[in-house]
Scaffold this active site. Sequence first.
Site, PDB file in Angstrom:
ATOM      1  N   ARG A 150      31.759  23.443  52.775  1.00  0.00           N
ATOM      2  CA  ARG A 150      32.730  24.434  53.254  1.00  0.00           C
ATOM      3  C   ARG A 150      33.703  24.822  52.143  1.00  0.00           C
ATOM      4  NH1 ARG A 150      38.178  25.153  53.626  1.00  0.00           N
ATOM      5  NH2 ARG A 150      38.421  22.955  54.155  1.00  0.00           N
ATOM      6  N   HIS A 164      43.648  14.910  49.828  1.00  0.00           N
ATOM      7  CA  HIS A 164      42.775  15.980  49.336  1.00  0.00           C
ATOM      8  C   HIS A 164      43.355  16.472  48.010  1.00  0.00           C
ATOM      9  CE1 HIS A 164      40.082  19.568  50.366  1.00  0.00           C
ATOM     10  NE2 HIS A 164      40.693  19.934  49.253  1.00  0.00           N
ATOM     11  N   HIS A 171      43.168  18.115  44.099  1.00  0.00           N
ATOM     12  CA  HIS A 171      42.485  18.992  43.146  1.00  0.00           C
ATOM     13  C   HIS A 171      42.754  18.470  41.739  1.00  0.00           C
ATOM     14  CE1 HIS A 171      41.793  22.789  45.803  1.00  0.00           C
ATOM     15  NE2 HIS A 171      41.657  21.680  46.500  1.00  0.00           N
ATOM     16  N   CYS A 212      40.890  26.885  46.189  1.00  0.00           N
ATOM     17  CA  CYS A 212      41.471  27.662  47.281  1.00  0.00           C
ATOM     18  C   CYS A 212      41.446  29.143  46.920  1.00  0.00           C
ATOM     19  CB  CYS A 212      42.909  27.219  47.540  1.00  0.00           C
ATOM     20  SG  CYS A 212      43.703  28.206  48.818  1.00  0.00           S
ATOM     21  N   ASN A 250      37.951  20.924  43.433  1.00  0.00           N
ATOM     22  CA  ASN A 250      38.272  19.706  44.157  1.00  0.00           C
ATOM     23  C   ASN A 250      37.869  18.478  43.346  1.00  0.00           C
ATOM     24  OD1 ASN A 250      39.080  20.672  46.923  1.00  0.00           O
ATOM     25  ND2 ASN A 250      37.093  21.660  46.789  1.00  0.00           N
TER      26      ASN A 250
END
Length: 306
Positions: A20, A213, A215, A246, A255
């Site tokens: 995703r 999460h 980056h 993003c 990521n």
Amino acid sequence: MVVPGHGLPPRVRIHEVGARDGLQNEKATVPTEVKAEFIRRLAAAGLTTIEATSFVHPRWVPQLADAEALFPQVSGVEGVDLPVLVPNERGLDRALELGARRIAVFGSATETFSRKNLNRSVAESLTMFEPVIARAKAQQVHVRGYLSMCFGDPWEGAVPVGQVVSTARALLDLGCDELSLGDTIGVATPGHVQALLSALNEEGVPTDTIGVHFHDTYGQALSNTLAALQHGVTTVDASAGGLGGCPYAKSATGNLATEDLVWMLDGLGIETGVDLAKLTATSVWLAERLGRPSPSRTVRALSHQE
């Protein structure tokens, strides 16, 4: 060589976001069949939580316009949770119609990003999420709350810890089962991570409801992850091959690569259930279909990619 670290959890659940978040801003359309095979290969590598797609309007994320076609192709994969992102009640309707049992809403800790991403203030976004979460919980659907811009915002700069805590607390109060704290532009450092986690605990947010999460914009994703593990966090988001970022924050790069995470966790003796060789082969396979090498350092090292 496996050398366990002090005060670390024995096992970590990897929340795989490659299918995703990793693919959502690919410019060339990735065929639905390739996405489905990607998810099946990730599952075969031992990943048990794989975020499958997003039920957003196709105009906003064209790459994920095939959610209705994709989800039925992978929903039968055994032993795997397949959460999907839903922005509003219409997205929830679409997900529930296909039998989704795990959903996620995507909020922001900052006003500017909330308006750019959702066209709403933070307070308005929470109002939008309220019926989505309530309806999902009424049907015993697991709800994850993503909270972006938890450490820095490209428009507003450093984000006060208290500001993040209040929005995180609000998401939990709405009924979210877990939170994912996003370092959307990759500016966090380990001390900042631990300060935020401590502040959340002080406001009654249990560590076992928190995922992280990160980056890797400034090369800090692994060090930030280690800081979170030292605090007791056991859920870490990562993207196979290091894909993604993003689409609404131009300074957000990829990521944390799942392979890089697994290499570190394996070395620390922390169980993940993931077969690193199979995972690496999966990322090489996908990179060939995307027409470029994987940005993951571990993938490149293990597969000798240039």
